[in-house]
Design a protein around this motif. Structure first.
Motif, PDB file in Angstrom:
ATOM      1  N   ASP A   1       0.821  -1.199   0.000  1.00 57.99           N
ATOM      2  CA  ASP A   1       0.000   0.000   0.000  1.00 57.99           C
ATOM      3  C   ASP A   1       0.859   1.256   0.000  1.00 57.99           C
ATOM      4  OD1 ASP A   1      -2.553  -1.136  -0.071  1.00 57.99           O
ATOM      5  OD2 ASP A   1      -2.487  -1.569   2.071  1.00 57.99           O
TER       6      ASP A   1
ATOM      7  N   ARG B   1     -12.571  14.867  -1.229  1.00 55.73           N
ATOM      8  CA  ARG B   1     -12.421  13.576  -1.913  1.00 55.73           C
ATOM      9  C   ARG B   1     -11.500  12.610  -1.165  1.00 55.73           C
ATOM     10  NH1 ARG B   1     -12.016  10.636  -6.718  1.00 55.73           N
ATOM     11  NH2 ARG B   1      -9.889  10.261  -7.445  1.00 55.73           N
TER      12      ARG B   1
ATOM     13  N   THR C   1     -18.122   4.655   4.134  1.00 53.10           N
ATOM     14  CA  THR C   1     -17.364   4.301   2.937  1.00 53.10           C
ATOM     15  C   THR C   1     -16.071   5.098   2.863  1.00 53.10           C
ATOM     16  OG1 THR C   1     -19.414   3.830   1.759  1.00 53.10           O
ATOM     17  CG2 THR C   1     -17.438   4.149   0.426  1.00 53.10           C
TER      18      THR C   1
ATOM     19  N   PRO D   1     -12.607   6.601   1.098  1.00 56.84           N
ATOM     20  CA  PRO D   1     -12.336   7.102  -0.243  1.00 56.84           C
ATOM     21  C   PRO D   1     -11.496   6.100  -1.027  1.00 56.84           C
ATOM     22  CG  PRO D   1     -10.905   8.153   1.342  1.00 56.84           C
ATOM     23  CD  PRO D   1     -11.880   7.340   2.127  1.00 56.84           C
ATOM     24  N   PRO D   2     -11.497   6.201  -2.352  1.00 51.57           N
ATOM     25  CA  PRO D   2     -10.673   5.285  -3.137  1.00 51.57           C
ATOM     26  C   PRO D   2      -9.190   5.555  -2.901  1.00 51.57           C
ATOM     27  CG  PRO D   2     -11.610   6.999  -4.525  1.00 51.57           C
ATOM     28  CD  PRO D   2     -12.259   7.135  -3.189  1.00 51.57           C
ATOM     29  N   PRO D   3      -8.352   4.534  -2.995  1.00 47.87           N
ATOM     30  CA  PRO D   3      -6.902   4.749  -2.806  1.00 47.87           C
ATOM     31  C   PRO D   3      -6.350   5.835  -3.714  1.00 47.87           C
ATOM     32  CG  PRO D   3      -7.411   2.414  -2.846  1.00 47.87           C
ATOM     33  CD  PRO D   3      -8.677   3.116  -3.221  1.00 47.87           C
ATOM     34  N   SER D   4      -6.907   5.972  -4.912  1.00 47.47           N
ATOM     35  CA  SER D   4      -6.391   6.999  -5.821  1.00 47.47           C
ATOM     36  C   SER D   4      -6.557   8.395  -5.232  1.00 47.47           C
ATOM     37  CB  SER D   4      -7.108   6.908  -7.171  1.00 47.47           C
ATOM     38  OG  SER D   4      -8.514   7.108  -7.013  1.00 47.47           O
TER      39      SER D   4
END
Length: 312
Positions: free
Chosen positions: A241, A279, A288, A290-293
């Motif tokens: 990660d 974001r 939920t 956030p996305p790793p991006s």
């Protein structure tokens, strides 16, 4: 306020009168044996010598059961608070030790756990800490009624408050110092009292083997960033990660600090909730993530800004 039976700060009392007196006695014994070297300001050195183990020790490794420690702070008698990661001014310690040795006021080291701990947890932790350092520790907790519960541990981690002598005297003195038994909220307010009048708040960001001062428009944004960095540091414990998020150089979570000296580079940042519509914000557990991006993008912005500031 922490719930009954728990405390949100672990308080350690540093008896500066005892520390200075012991160091002066040591210097006298060394001088009698022919040692001619001595510090120019022995009382000042005695205090820094006594503080050093508390500022260097990795508390979470001493007793993993204590969980995450959000920050370590040093509190002075006038309410001034310094992060353990900051450089404490020599002049501040000079003022502290300017009086008669027996009357010198104590310092307090404050450890702030990520979540309030039971009094039994804190009691066990302080005994383990004393044993780890091989040095006596006087710790102060607040009971459910707000009254001080003082514990003294010898260098083996055993209860020493009832045995008489200097440690018992220090424990009794600590019980009387209610104004120094601050909560997490009061402690951070003392730290922020050193901030700029415009409300900006600061943190130390540990990156690329250095400590970088980052600034936020408000204390709330700073606190969000510290919480965000703690989550990211936990994720980065997994090397896969770390590479995916671009965080190889992040060594530990950020810590609140006060406004630095004028010659220290400062990187202004938006908090994670203020950046790109929130974001990258890490929500509370159960929501939920956030996305790793998004996390990687915010982290890249932070590290890039810090690198730019440090390079002038």
């Amino acid at each position: 306020m922490p719930e009954a039976g728990r405390d949100d700060v672990i308080r350690i009392r540093i008896d500066t009168a005892w520390a200075v007196g012991e160091f002066l006695d040591l210097l006298r014994r060394q001088a009698a044996e022919g040692e001619t070297r001595a510090p120019a300001n022995p009382a000042n050195r005695a205090v820094f010598r006594e503080l050093a183990p508390y500022l260097l020790v990795e508390y979470e490794y001493v007793d993993p059961a204590i969980g995450t420690i959000d920050g370590v702070y040093v509190g002075f008698p006038d309410g001034t608070v310094y992060s353990a990661s900051e450089e404490i001014p020599e002049s501040l310690v000079d003022d502290l030790v300017a009086g008669d040795v027996p009357s010198l006021p104590p310092l307090y080291v404050y450890l702030v756990p990520a979540a309030p701990k039971t009094l039994d947890d804190i009691d066990r932790f302080l005994g383990i800490l004393a044993r780890h350092m091989g040095h006596p520790v006087v710790g102060i907790m607040r009971g459910a009624d707000g009254a001080a519960l003082v514990r003294a541990y010898d260098g083996e981690g055993a209860d020493a408050a009832a045995g008489g002598g200097p440690l018992a005297d220090q424990a009794r003195a600590g019980a009387r110092e209610a104004g120094r038994h601050v909560s997490r909220r009061q402690l951070l307010a003392g730290l922020d009292a050193r901030n700029a009048a415009d409300g900006r708040a600061y943190a130390l960001f540990h990156y690329d083997y250095g400590r970088h001062v980052v600034a936020f428009a408000t204390a709330g944004e700073r606190d969000d960033f510290v919480a965000w960095s703690r989550w990211v540091a936990e994720v980065l414990d997994a090397s896969a990660d770390a590479g995916r998020l671009g965080g190889e150089g992040v060594s530990r979570p950020a810590e609140p600090c006060a406004a630095p000296a004028r010659d220290v580079p400062v990187t202004p940042l938006p908090g994670p909730r203020q950046w790109n519509g929130g974001r990258a914000w890490i929500p509370p557990a159960g929501e939920t993530a956030p996305p790793p991006s998004a996390i990687g993008e915010y982290l890249a912005m932070v590290t890039g800004a810090v690198r730019g500031a440090s390079q002038g």
